[in-house]
Structures are given as structure tokens and as C-alpha cells.
Design an enzyme around this catalytic site. Sequence first.
Site, mmCIF file in Angstrom:
data_model
loop_
_atom_site.group_PDB
_atom_site.id
_atom_site.type_symbol
_atom_site.label_atom_id
_atom_site.label_comp_id
_atom_site.label_asym_id
_atom_site.label_seq_id
_atom_site.Cartn_x
_atom_site.Cartn_y
_atom_site.Cartn_z
ATOM 1 N N GLU A 1 18.694 56.662 71.278
ATOM 2 C CA GLU A 1 17.671 57.690 71.446
ATOM 3 C C GLU A 1 17.432 57.935 72.919
ATOM 4 O O GLU A 1 17.653 57.054 73.763
ATOM 5 C CB GLU A 1 16.378 57.229 70.766
ATOM 6 C CG GLU A 1 15.254 58.254 70.810
ATOM 7 C CD GLU A 1 14.073 57.873 69.928
ATOM 8 O OE1 GLU A 1 13.133 58.677 69.816
ATOM 9 O OE2 GLU A 1 14.095 56.766 69.350
ATOM 10 N N ASN B 1 13.216 63.413 61.280
ATOM 11 C CA ASN B 1 13.049 61.976 61.454
ATOM 12 C C ASN B 1 11.575 61.610 61.283
ATOM 13 O O ASN B 1 10.704 62.263 61.864
ATOM 14 C CB ASN B 1 13.507 61.550 62.852
ATOM 15 C CG ASN B 1 13.058 60.127 63.188
ATOM 16 O OD1 ASN B 1 13.648 59.163 62.714
ATOM 17 N ND2 ASN B 1 11.995 59.987 63.982
ATOM 18 N N GLU B 2 11.329 60.600 60.491
ATOM 19 C CA GLU B 2 9.963 60.108 60.290
ATOM 20 C C GLU B 2 8.976 61.266 60.116
ATOM 21 O O GLU B 2 7.946 61.353 60.804
ATOM 22 C CB GLU B 2 9.545 59.165 61.430
ATOM 23 C CG GLU B 2 10.372 57.884 61.445
ATOM 24 C CD GLU B 2 9.846 56.811 62.392
ATOM 25 O OE1 GLU B 2 8.862 57.068 63.123
ATOM 26 O OE2 GLU B 2 10.424 55.709 62.396
ATOM 27 N N TYR C 1 10.910 47.694 60.536
ATOM 28 C CA TYR C 1 11.052 46.831 61.704
ATOM 29 C C TYR C 1 10.421 45.472 61.421
ATOM 30 O O TYR C 1 9.342 45.384 60.822
ATOM 31 C CB TYR C 1 10.381 47.459 62.931
ATOM 32 C CG TYR C 1 11.134 48.628 63.504
ATOM 33 C CD1 TYR C 1 12.188 48.434 64.390
ATOM 34 C CD2 TYR C 1 10.813 49.936 63.155
ATOM 35 C CE1 TYR C 1 12.887 49.501 64.925
ATOM 36 C CE2 TYR C 1 11.505 51.016 63.683
ATOM 37 C CZ TYR C 1 12.543 50.784 64.567
ATOM 38 O OH TYR C 1 13.240 51.853 65.092
ATOM 39 N N GLU D 1 16.924 52.926 60.775
ATOM 40 C CA GLU D 1 16.198 52.228 61.846
ATOM 41 C C GLU D 1 15.778 50.870 61.312
ATOM 42 O O GLU D 1 15.013 50.773 60.351
ATOM 43 C CB GLU D 1 14.972 53.012 62.334
ATOM 44 C CG GLU D 1 15.315 54.248 63.145
ATOM 45 C CD GLU D 1 14.105 54.904 63.798
ATOM 46 O OE1 GLU D 1 13.135 54.184 64.131
ATOM 47 O OE2 GLU D 1 14.133 56.136 63.984
ATOM 48 N N GLN E 1 17.951 49.401 69.125
ATOM 49 C CA GLN E 1 18.884 50.455 69.494
ATOM 50 C C GLN E 1 20.035 49.852 70.291
ATOM 51 O O GLN E 1 20.023 48.653 70.567
ATOM 52 C CB GLN E 1 18.185 51.540 70.281
ATOM 53 C CG GLN E 1 17.113 52.261 69.487
ATOM 54 C CD GLN E 1 16.553 53.455 70.260
ATOM 55 O OE1 GLN E 1 17.042 53.890 71.284
ATOM 56 N NE2 GLN E 1 15.458 53.989 69.721
#
Length: 513
Positions: A47, A194-195, A261, A317, A366
Site C-alpha cells: 500500500e 476496500n473495507e 489482524y 489482509e 505488508q
Amino acid sequence: MRSFFSALLLLLLSVSFSFSQSTAKLYINASDPRVTISRHIYGHFSEHLGRCIYDGFWVGENSSIPNKGRIRLDIVEALKKIKIPNLRWPGGCFADEYHWRDGIGPRKQRPTMINTNWGNVTEDNSFGTHEFLELCDMLGCEPYITGNVGSGTVSEMNNWVEYLNFDGQSPLTTLRKENGRNKPWNVSFWGVGNESWGCGGNMTPEYYVNEYKRYATFAKNYPNARLKKIACGASDGDYNWTDVLMKNVGTRMWGLSLHYYTVPKSWSDKGSATSFDEKEYFTTMKKCLFMDELVTRHGTIMDKYDPDKRVAMVVDEWGIWTNVEPDSNPAFLYQQNSLRDALVAGTTLNIFNNHADRVRMANLAQTVNVLQSLVLTQGNKMLLTPTYHVFDLYKVHQDAKLLPLQLNVPDYQYGDQKMPAVNASASVDSTGAIHISLVNLDAAHTIPVTTTISGSNWHTVEGQVLTAAKFTDINTFDQPGNIRPVPFSHARKEGDQLVANLPPLSVVVLTLK
């Protein structure tokens, strides 16, 4: 006399119970492998955030660091070694404020913008579409592009697809050729936002369903470029989001994303990447194992609407998220990478492998200098993190056939909490070699694993191990080889069984031939 024999029996039972609790038994069925572990499970994410692109992949115009067209070559070679299958770009939250036309054409003429999600830094757009796709060409991987649904338009995304994938005559293909690319790139992986439940627009699932349908309708297929459209899926345990998307979109998407996460402490204080005790280590690994429940429960909802598993689960992610390193920009999400991170990576990849019938794509967050990175840079120095080495060890699973397994393992206990001490996955590759990846989470105990394999007549075993003395150990720029794979000599064949002694805090990959 009776009391003597009773005491002896209790002692024998105690010894037997103790032995059973300190050893693991693994059963692998190699008779009829059918499910392929997609190589795309081993994908990555880059990103426009902190030093991932700029001062990561992309060096200064007159940099002395070896590069090709400003793309840093040592990073490219490192990622090629682990056979990176795909790379997601430009975000993340950044994707929904990115306008692709700002990143094409002569660099000096490209407009700047403010990266409002990640520190309000000025983005000069010198790294844009052509640069990203040149990077993917150099890596030999497939690009995965996330389109702007949050602040963009249907026409903008439609035009981007045409610019990249159409091989006929149009104003956009003429523009592409003027910018130096004659033939289309034929990009197939496309994220539709995204999201969207958060930084991508704070939408409800019902609202996003209509947005997805609208954007996806105008994202066209062209010859040699049939799109694999990936809808924005849930965060963590938002099972309602998955239900609404599957019910109303169903198989009109190639994949549905999931984000999760592993946060060691809390979102307000995530915890240090390098300074933590066993209690925090234990909590972190227990949160990491929660991925299995998430994949299972979201997968069950997907099965209700898609029993043939045509829609891929795309965990695009994932990874451990800690506090940033001291004295670094808090918006740049730069964190060190310890042995704990390697255990998170090995455990998570085992989970994905074992769910390969549904999980067919994933992206670690990432790649460089951000969150759970594979690579860290400091000027002309580069180091490979413990996480990188896990991906290097596990590359043997890419496009191999999953071997179903059953695992009976002792618990790793801390206080009144416990979790399975060992996790594993297994596959057979095109040559017939069997690969078994094992993770011992226990911080103190070596765990013997006895493995029975049906349907295979194997003769030899060799392996590699990744471990260190402490879960806080790291690689540094002065000592980049502190944690790296070394040959593993504690596995052997005993009769028809495989016996291996897993050191504490270790990732072990065995190859049987």
C-alpha cells in the site's frame, strides 16, 4: 499388598498420562489428494503507506542503491526466491482515495495529492500504474488491483480496466501506448473497493451490495482478460456482512474478502513488537489461532449459498499488528519482526492450507517496512525478517495437493489458559514428494511428534527448522542472520512411522520422498 498394587497402578497411569500429554500424534491421509493449495494463498500486499512503496520498493531518482527504473533490485530478488504469486495494490484505505489517472504519464506532470489516511504526507504519484505493473513483471507475479469505490466513480474504474486490458482501438488504449505500453497487461484480479464497512465508505452491507453490482457490471471482461472480481468482505467476526453478500451477490463475484489482524493487546495499545513477556506471547498466539474459527464460520455461511464452493474466500489482509517502533512516524506503521511473528505466519498459513477448498487467496500485510513485513530497509541495507523465512520454507505447498490430517497434540498452558501446542498442514507436490509443516508454539518444551501416513511408501526425510532462543529475538541490520532456517536433524523413520522432535518456539518443514 492391595494398597501397594493400587499405588503402582496409579503411578503407571500417571506416567502414561504424562507421556500422552507431552507427545503429539499426527495422521496423514495420502491416499487420494484432491484439493489444491492455491499458490495465491501466499500473496502479499503493498500500500501507499509509510515506507512500503517510497523508500521501500521505489528508490530516489539518483539513488546509488542498485535498481532498474527506480525499482529496488535486492527486494525483487528476495521476493522472486519465495515465488511471490500475487501483489495487492494500491491499498488498503489508500485505494479509496486514489485516482489512477494521477499516476500515469510523464512523472513531472503528474499532480500531487495528500495521503489523508496515512499521515497527511504528500503523494507525488511517481509510482503509479505502469510502475506497479513493471514491478509485477519483474517479480513474475500477478497484479491484484483494488479499485476506488469510496471516492471514485463507476466510469473511473471502468476506464482503468479498459486502459489495462483492452487490445483494440480506443482513446484509452491510445493513451496507454503514448505512455509507453503497447500491449495490454491483462490484469484479472480486481478488488471492488476496500473495507467499505470502514475507511472505504462506512457502508452497510445492504448498501455495498448495490454498489458492488453497479461497479462490477461496468468492469468489463476483454479477450484474454476475464476479471476475477473480489467483493469487499467482512472484518473479523461480522458474519452478517458475509451473509448479506452471499445472499444478494452469490456467485456473481469470484471472491469475497476477509480481514483479520492479530493484535497482541488492544487497539488502543497494541503492544510492543519486541518487548513482551510470555503472558503476552501466549495471548497473541491464542488470538492468531482464532483465524481458524473465523475461516470456518464465514465458510459455513458461504457454503449455505454456495455449496459447490465456487466463490473463493480471499483473506487479503492478515498479520500481526503492534505499536510502531519508538521514534518512528506513528502513521507509517513501521514495526520490527520477531520470532513470534514467524510463529504467527506459520500457524496462519497452516490454517489457510487446511481450508484450501474455500481459501484460495490471501495477502500478508505488508511486504516492505509496514506491519508484518517480509523485508525491512535502512538506506542501502536490507534484511529478511523471520516472517520472510517462513514463506521461503512454505513455498513447497504452492499449488500442491492438500493431504488431510488429524492431529492429537498436548496443550500449551499458561496460568489457567491453554491452547494446542502444535499445528500442522501437509501436501504432496507434482513429483510425489510429501511436505509437512509443523509449528510448536510451546515456549519451553520440545514436543515429539509421531506421524502415521497412509497411502504413501516413503523412504527418506529431510527438513529445515526456524527457531531462536527467545520469542522476542529479531534480525537486525547489523546482524541480519540471527534467525534463519537451518537443516533439521531431529526427524527419522521408525518402521512405517515418522518421528520428529520439535524444539520449543519452532517452525519445521519436512520433506518425505
